[in-house]
Write a protein that holds these residues in place. Structure first.
Motif, PDB file in Angstrom:
ATOM      1  N   ASP A   1       0.812  -1.214   0.000  1.00  0.00           N
ATOM      2  CA  ASP A   1       0.000   0.000   0.000  1.00  0.00           C
ATOM      3  C   ASP A   1       0.840   1.256   0.000  1.00  0.00           C
ATOM      4  N   VAL A   2       2.133   1.121   0.269  1.00  0.00           N
ATOM      5  CA  VAL A   2       2.996   2.287   0.385  1.00  0.00           C
ATOM      6  C   VAL A   2       4.436   1.874   0.116  1.00  0.00           C
ATOM      7  N   TYR A   3       5.231   2.799  -0.369  1.00  0.00           N
ATOM      8  CA  TYR A   3       6.678   2.608  -0.495  1.00  0.00           C
ATOM      9  C   TYR A   3       7.362   3.533   0.508  1.00  0.00           C
ATOM     10  N   SER A   4       8.523   3.107   0.986  1.00  0.00           N
ATOM     11  CA  SER A   4       9.226   3.961   1.936  1.00  0.00           C
ATOM     12  C   SER A   4      10.731   3.771   1.815  1.00  0.00           C
ATOM     13  N   ALA A   5      11.460   4.678   2.473  1.00  0.00           N
ATOM     14  CA  ALA A   5      12.916   4.581   2.534  1.00  0.00           C
ATOM     15  C   ALA A   5      13.395   5.332   3.769  1.00  0.00           C
ATOM     16  N   ASP A   6      14.612   4.986   4.212  1.00  0.00           N
ATOM     17  CA  ASP A   6      15.177   5.666   5.376  1.00  0.00           C
ATOM     18  C   ASP A   6      16.568   6.212   5.037  1.00  0.00           C
ATOM     19  N   PRO A   7      16.613   7.358   4.385  1.00  0.00           N
ATOM     20  CA  PRO A   7      17.912   7.968   4.055  1.00  0.00           C
ATOM     21  C   PRO A   7      18.477   8.734   5.248  1.00  0.00           C
ATOM     22  N   TYR A   8      19.650   8.348   5.709  1.00  0.00           N
ATOM     23  CA  TYR A   8      20.286   8.998   6.853  1.00  0.00           C
ATOM     24  C   TYR A   8      21.569   9.673   6.366  1.00  0.00           C
ATOM     25  N   PRO A   9      21.503  10.961   6.045  1.00  0.00           N
ATOM     26  CA  PRO A   9      22.593  11.623   5.327  1.00  0.00           C
ATOM     27  C   PRO A   9      23.911  11.733   6.073  1.00  0.00           C
ATOM     28  N   THR A  10      23.924  11.632   7.414  1.00  0.00           N
ATOM     29  CA  THR A  10      25.221  11.724   8.083  1.00  0.00           C
ATOM     30  C   THR A  10      26.113  10.546   7.706  1.00  0.00           C
TER      31      THR A  10
ATOM     32  N   ILE B   1      11.872   6.883  -4.901  1.00  0.00           N
ATOM     33  CA  ILE B   1      10.859   5.897  -4.509  1.00  0.00           C
ATOM     34  C   ILE B   1       9.448   6.370  -4.857  1.00  0.00           C
ATOM     35  N   THR B   2       9.221   7.691  -4.811  1.00  0.00           N
ATOM     36  CA  THR B   2       7.896   8.203  -5.130  1.00  0.00           C
ATOM     37  C   THR B   2       7.585   8.024  -6.606  1.00  0.00           C
ATOM     38  N   ASP B   3       8.528   8.403  -7.468  1.00  0.00           N
ATOM     39  CA  ASP B   3       8.300   8.260  -8.907  1.00  0.00           C
ATOM     40  C   ASP B   3       8.122   6.802  -9.302  1.00  0.00           C
ATOM     41  N   LEU B   4       9.019   5.943  -8.829  1.00  0.00           N
ATOM     42  CA  LEU B   4       8.943   4.527  -9.201  1.00  0.00           C
ATOM     43  C   LEU B   4       7.730   3.841  -8.582  1.00  0.00           C
ATOM     44  N   GLY B   5       7.101   4.484  -7.604  1.00  0.00           N
ATOM     45  CA  GLY B   5       5.885   3.921  -7.011  1.00  0.00           C
ATOM     46  C   GLY B   5       4.680   4.033  -7.911  1.00  0.00           C
ATOM     47  N   GLY B   6       4.758   4.846  -8.939  1.00  0.00           N
ATOM     48  CA  GLY B   6       3.677   4.916  -9.915  1.00  0.00           C
ATOM     49  C   GLY B   6       2.336   5.332  -9.342  1.00  0.00           C
TER      50      GLY B   6
ATOM     51  N   VAL C   1       6.383  13.230  -1.384  1.00  0.00           N
ATOM     52  CA  VAL C   1       6.191  12.274  -0.294  1.00  0.00           C
ATOM     53  C   VAL C   1       4.918  12.631   0.481  1.00  0.00           C
ATOM     54  N   THR C   2       4.154  11.618   0.877  1.00  0.00           N
ATOM     55  CA  THR C   2       2.893  11.844   1.574  1.00  0.00           C
ATOM     56  C   THR C   2       2.973  11.579   3.069  1.00  0.00           C
TER      57      THR C   2
ATOM     58  N   PHE D   1      11.851  10.117 -12.448  1.00  0.00           N
ATOM     59  CA  PHE D   1      12.585   8.865 -12.580  1.00  0.00           C
ATOM     60  C   PHE D   1      11.609   7.838 -13.131  1.00  0.00           C
ATOM     61  N   THR D   2      11.977   7.212 -14.225  1.00  0.00           N
ATOM     62  CA  THR D   2      11.067   6.310 -14.922  1.00  0.00           C
ATOM     63  C   THR D   2      11.730   4.952 -15.071  1.00  0.00           C
ATOM     64  N   GLY D   3      11.137   3.927 -14.470  1.00  0.00           N
ATOM     65  CA  GLY D   3      11.750   2.616 -14.417  1.00  0.00           C
ATOM     66  C   GLY D   3      11.430   1.741 -15.616  1.00  0.00           C
ATOM     67  N   GLU D   4      12.438   1.016 -16.088  1.00  0.00           N
ATOM     68  CA  GLU D   4      12.217   0.068 -17.182  1.00  0.00           C
ATOM     69  C   GLU D   4      11.133  -0.943 -16.815  1.00  0.00           C
ATOM     70  N   ASN D   5      11.248  -1.545 -15.641  1.00  0.00           N
ATOM     71  CA  ASN D   5      10.256  -2.547 -15.240  1.00  0.00           C
ATOM     72  C   ASN D   5       8.884  -1.927 -15.024  1.00  0.00           C
ATOM     73  N   GLN D   6       8.866  -0.683 -14.541  1.00  0.00           N
ATOM     74  CA  GLN D   6       7.583  -0.002 -14.347  1.00  0.00           C
ATOM     75  C   GLN D   6       6.893   0.255 -15.686  1.00  0.00           C
TER      76      GLN D   6
END
Length: 275
Positions: free
Chosen positions: A72-81, A103-108, A143-144, A221-226
């Motif tokens: 139902d959702v895509y997510s990620a945890d980017p920690y820039p430090t 992740i948002t774009d590839l989530g379609g 991002v929502t 960002f547009t995915g081949e598989n998407q």
């Protein structure tokens, strides 16, 4: 060390992820109707890369298209430090925005969630200015959902107060009106990435910085598989940029050709594209 074996291994692993996600998705729907099922969180921090056996900035190899029907959702945890420690300021500066848009774009069209850093990682707490900037980058990427990982209430009370303030703002303000279509498409290919063993995806990151942050161009960002599965489309693209495309499928190559024949411009940055 063999490109096609890497492609095969990651395809197989993503098939297993999809199979398990489908089973769990069905269980949640059956026994907890109305509850959001979250199949996977994209690991986007500075981690050990098992293929190259190096500690480096590395994004995991999940194929978002493979689990599209079972989350139902895509997510990620980017920690820039972590990026700052290993790869320097340039790679850390827009890391949250890059991952958020990716992740948002590839989530379609699926909702996306960013889990913000609110703890000491790689020897550093984020500053209040850091988390304000990161929250802004996530918001303008579409991002929502905003979440936090960390325990700063006693260790860093000032950061904790700013975290709560940003959460209230996020909750109360209306979302940005994000364009549904983009004239510019930046191609991402899971197979091409895995074939050349691109852990950090620096080419895609730099395009995000140049196009989005510096020029202010809305792109996708547009995915081949998407595209092959109908999750995304190239129909609105007038400029298609391919930073990496050496192991794409014939089906996708034909879709690119058709779009170019329809008037789009294809900019190929990979000397081994269509090899």
């Amino acid at each position: 060390d063999v490109a096609l074996l890497r492609v095969a291994v990651w395809r197989w692993l993503n098939e297993q992820l999809s199979t398990n996600a489908e089973r769990e998705f069905a269980l949640v729907r059956a026994y907890a109707p109305g509850v959001e099922y979250h199949a996977f969180n994209r690991n986007a921090i500075n981690i050990f890369d098992f293929i190259t056996t190096n500690v480096r900035n590395s994004l995991d190899r999940v194929d978002q298209a493979a689990i599209h029907d079972f989350t139902d959702v895509y997510s990620a945890d980017p920690y820039p430090t972590g990026n700052l420690e290993r790869d320097g300021r340039d790679r850390a500066l827009y890391h949250v925005g890059f991952i958020a848009k990716f992740i948002t774009d590839l989530g379609g069209g699926k909702p996306s969630k960013i889990i913000m850093q609110a703890f000491k990682f790689s020897g550093r707490f984020p500053t209040n200015a850091n988390i304000r900037e990161w929250t802004s980058q996530a918001a303008k990427a579409g991002v929502t959902h905003l979440e936090w990982f960390g325990w700063p209430r006693t260790l860093n009370p000032d950061l904790y107060r700013e975290m709560l303030r940003l959460s209230r703002i996020w909750k109360d303000l209306p979302r940005l009106d994000i364009p549904r279509n983009a004239d510019v498409a930046v191609i991402f290919s899971d197979d091409s990435r895995n074939a050349v063993n691109d852990a950090s995806m620096n080419a895609h990151y730099m395009l995000h910085v140049l196009l989005g942050e510096q020029i202010g161009t809305w792109f996708a960002f547009t995915g081949e598989n998407q595209v092959r599965k109908g999750i995304q489309s190239l129909d609105s693209a007038k400029l298609i940029i391919a930073p990496q495309l050496s192991y794409s499928s014939r089906v996708f190559a034909e879709k690119l050709e058709a779009r170019v024949r329809a008037g789009a411009t294809l900019l190929v940055l990979d000397p081994d594209a269509f090899d």
